[in-house]
Enzyme design. Sequence first.
Site: not given
Ligand code: PEP
Ligand code: MG
Length: 598
Positions: A200, A440, A464, A511
């Site tokens: 993150h 995911e 994920d 995404c």
């Molecule tokens: C992912 O897991 O690819 C996603 C878009 O969500 P996050 O990165 O917030 O887990």
């Molecule tokens: Mg995710």
Amino acid sequence: MRESVRRTVREERWQGLGVCDGIVLGRVLRIHNGARHIYRATLEEADVVREVRRWRAAVRLARRQLLKIKARAERVLGSEHAYIFDSHLLMLEDQKLLDDVESFIRLERANAEWAVKVVGDRILAVYAEIKDDYLRERGSDIEDVMQRILVALSGEGPRYRRLTEDAVIVSEDLLPSAVAELDFKYARAIATDAGGWTSHTAIIARGLGIPAVVGLRDLYRRARTGDPVIVDAISGEVILHPSKETIEHYDSLSADNRRAGLAVADNAPGPLRTEDGVDVVLRANLELPAEFEGVKRFGARGVGLYRSEFLMSQRGRMPSEEEQCQAYEEIARLAGEDGATIRLFDLGGDKAVGTFSDGERNPALGLRAIRFSLRHKDELRKQARAVLRAAAHGRLSIVLPMISDLTDVRQARRIINEERESLTRRGIPTGQVRMGAMIEVPAAVLIADKIAREVDFFSLGTNDLVQYLLAVDRGNDAVADWFRSLHPSVLASIKQTIEAARAASIPAVVCGEMASTPAYAAILVGLGATELSMTINAIPRVRRTVAGINAGEARKIAEECLECETADDVEELVRVRLGSRWPHLFPPKSLPAPKSQE
Ligand code: PEP
Ligand code: MG
């Protein structure tokens, strides 16, 4: 500089992973990642009185700081948002709380930090049991006040105050809770010990266009606030106490090189097509308000993923229905006709849960995301009401994170429908909301055809998906070499998901961070993706990539990749095949990219 005179000032270098390009010369600002480690110390009898005095002084300091924060919040946010600090001030005046901590110090001959922790935890345990939503939420206020006293005991001031214009944030890991405290307007760069390409910290840095290097192992321990530092996110190097020669070298680099991380906005970009005429839509991933302005500037077609859990980290507690409703309305306004997808809280795992956290042993596999919402149904209901109400004023969709079984989808849908009916009964307007599933988790890929029949769209979370398919912690730099987005199993899963969506005639939006890396974006188009959602700063770059490739050729290359046996083979193939056909996908610095960038 006083600090550096006292200490050895030899230049020291760390090699990490650059996750948002750019070069910055600045000064270290150490930020604790939020979770304070509190230890118990047993005092000599003679020291107890001094400790009590230290505790009282900390309470006074915390009070003064709170009054200043309240005044600032009134100025910046308006008085209706500043009232929250009144309750914090009242807690600091609560005689029972003050007496309890003081007696603990005296009776147990304990250090003040430990006394605050023990007394605070006892109160929190009582609050956690309370059924009433409102009262239970007060638990996070108590946590906040306790945290503030601990900061005061450590002699630190409120953190944002120390942000100077050349601040380079150095942290072990930048948890969302710590992000909330920072005024990123002044942060020049970020350098963290932990983290990988999809952690993150990396996502936030890219969202804000702040140069960042992660995976620096022990920089935090070695650096002191105020130390001069160079963050070279292009080579992934961080240099503490740079020598005169090093500084001269970096000074001589062109401004372009230094701020490579900031994307250049496209002016009013129109529809996007590959060379052979396949329409591709680029949407924005959003976390923090500081990114909002970029949605229009970078020409995103709406918001493909709004990570709503950041509403919690900005406040350090669960946001109320009103606060959420306002936030979602703003996102809907921002997204306009193209609409926005609000992801239900993806709490747990690597995202902080504050009061609700039970210190799970394996949080990535724990009470995370949809599981958290289904276990804390009041929160789910509250969030559902907020989105439904906001949808009366703009186009919104809901996406359910971490779906592994259709039962999760059905339960969430039932609850959302119940909330809609109850709002309608009360005469409160709601809007139409499409509902999608994040794909995911490997289980969701395997039953993607079944899920596709019951949802309106898929959001493919590749971050994920890679983590769970390959069993590699996305935030652990020690296993970064095993985090391979181009692993054949990842590509096969993406293909299977996109095909399941197509067969059910629903859209699939990719995404995860893969979508924002040009070479990967080309492979995603080759695997059939036509909607990509990404950090706004990546949009102009991916736009140029997509406009310059031929989807038919990309498909052939993707098919060859699917035949490969290992991630190394795929990476080599991508480099050779994509690189010879479209060399612009591999700017010089990113040549060893796919493997080391992960
Ligand atoms: C992912 O897991 O690819 C996603 C878009 O969500 P996050 O990165 O917030 O887990
Ligand atoms: Mg995710």
